[in-house]
Design a protein around this motif. Structure first.
Motif, PDB file in Angstrom:
ATOM      1  N   ASP A  23     -10.759  24.723  14.843  1.00  0.00           N
ATOM      2  CA  ASP A  23     -10.298  26.052  14.419  1.00  0.00           C
ATOM      3  C   ASP A  23      -9.686  26.035  13.021  1.00  0.00           C
ATOM      4  OD1 ASP A  23      -7.886  24.792  14.937  1.00  0.00           O
ATOM      5  OD2 ASP A  23      -7.245  26.189  16.497  1.00  0.00           O
ATOM      6  N   VAL A  82      -8.027  21.471  23.979  1.00  0.00           N
ATOM      7  CA  VAL A  82      -8.269  22.890  23.682  1.00  0.00           C
ATOM      8  C   VAL A  82      -7.011  23.704  23.979  1.00  0.00           C
ATOM      9  CG1 VAL A  82      -9.551  24.957  24.429  1.00  0.00           C
ATOM     10  CG2 VAL A  82     -10.778  22.812  24.004  1.00  0.00           C
ATOM     11  N   ILE A  87      -3.814  28.203  22.180  1.00  0.00           N
ATOM     12  CA  ILE A  87      -4.853  29.135  21.722  1.00  0.00           C
ATOM     13  C   ILE A  87      -6.215  28.507  22.007  1.00  0.00           C
ATOM     14  CG2 ILE A  87      -5.827  30.361  19.731  1.00  0.00           C
ATOM     15  CD1 ILE A  87      -2.961  29.849  18.419  1.00  0.00           C
ATOM     16  N   HIS A  89      -9.734  28.544  21.152  1.00  0.00           N
ATOM     17  CA  HIS A  89     -10.614  29.038  20.094  1.00  0.00           C
ATOM     18  C   HIS A  89     -12.075  28.847  20.524  1.00  0.00           C
ATOM     19  CE1 HIS A  89     -12.532  29.368  16.161  1.00  0.00           C
ATOM     20  NE2 HIS A  89     -11.426  29.964  15.747  1.00  0.00           N
ATOM     21  N   PRO A  90     -12.937  29.834  20.263  1.00  0.00           N
ATOM     22  CA  PRO A  90     -14.356  29.712  20.658  1.00  0.00           C
ATOM     23  C   PRO A  90     -15.039  28.453  20.118  1.00  0.00           C
ATOM     24  CG  PRO A  90     -13.889  31.934  19.860  1.00  0.00           C
ATOM     25  CD  PRO A  90     -12.647  31.123  19.644  1.00  0.00           C
ATOM     26  N   LYS A  91     -14.682  28.033  18.906  1.00  0.00           N
ATOM     27  CA  LYS A  91     -15.301  26.821  18.341  1.00  0.00           C
ATOM     28  C   LYS A  91     -14.916  25.581  19.154  1.00  0.00           C
ATOM     29  CE  LYS A  91     -15.933  28.216  13.543  1.00  0.00           C
ATOM     30  NZ  LYS A  91     -15.484  28.022  12.166  1.00  0.00           N
ATOM     31  N   GLU A  92     -13.719  25.592  19.738  1.00  0.00           N
ATOM     32  CA  GLU A  92     -13.280  24.451  20.552  1.00  0.00           C
ATOM     33  C   GLU A  92     -14.086  24.381  21.846  1.00  0.00           C
ATOM     34  OE1 GLU A  92      -8.611  24.249  19.101  1.00  0.00           O
ATOM     35  OE2 GLU A  92      -9.114  25.473  20.839  1.00  0.00           O
ATOM     36  N   THR A  93     -14.258  25.530  22.496  1.00  0.00           N
ATOM     37  CA  THR A  93     -15.033  25.537  23.737  1.00  0.00           C
ATOM     38  C   THR A  93     -16.498  25.224  23.465  1.00  0.00           C
ATOM     39  OG1 THR A  93     -14.627  27.922  23.574  1.00  0.00           O
ATOM     40  CG2 THR A  93     -13.847  26.854  25.530  1.00  0.00           C
TER      41      THR A  93
END
Length: 101
Positions: A23, A82, A87, A89-93
């Protein structure tokens, strides 16, 4: 934690590092989580150099080749990173999903 081989530990650290940076903000709680994982895995300075030499393709092969039990343990560690900063974050998932879909 000790059911992982050395190379599996290296691959997990590599993925955790990607998640931590995903993120664009490295939160102190993420650093703390990483430090704890280094400690749990008995990672040394020399190991960190070796980990840096593993590329993403190797990392993916190592993780996909793990025993199912180790894959689940690795996923728990990834999700922990994550969630470390509070938080998701979509990039982490997205990073986790690359390994488990």
């Amino acid at each position: 934690m000790n059911s992982f081989t050395t190379i599996e530990k290296y691959a997990i650290i590599k993925v955790l590092s990607h998640i931590m940076k995903a993120d664009g903000i490295i939160h102190p709680k993420e650093e703390k989580y990483m430090d704890k994982t280094y400690s749990d895995f008995s990672i040394t300075i020399n190991d960190i150099e070796d980990i840096a030499n593993i590329d993403d393709i190797q990392t993916k092969l190592i993780i996909s080749g793990m025993a199912d039990e180790n894959k689940m343990l690795a996923k728990v560690l990834f999700v922990g990173m994550v969630e470390a900063d509070g938080i998701i974050h979509p990039k982490e998932t997205e990073i986790i999903n690359q390994f488990f879909i």
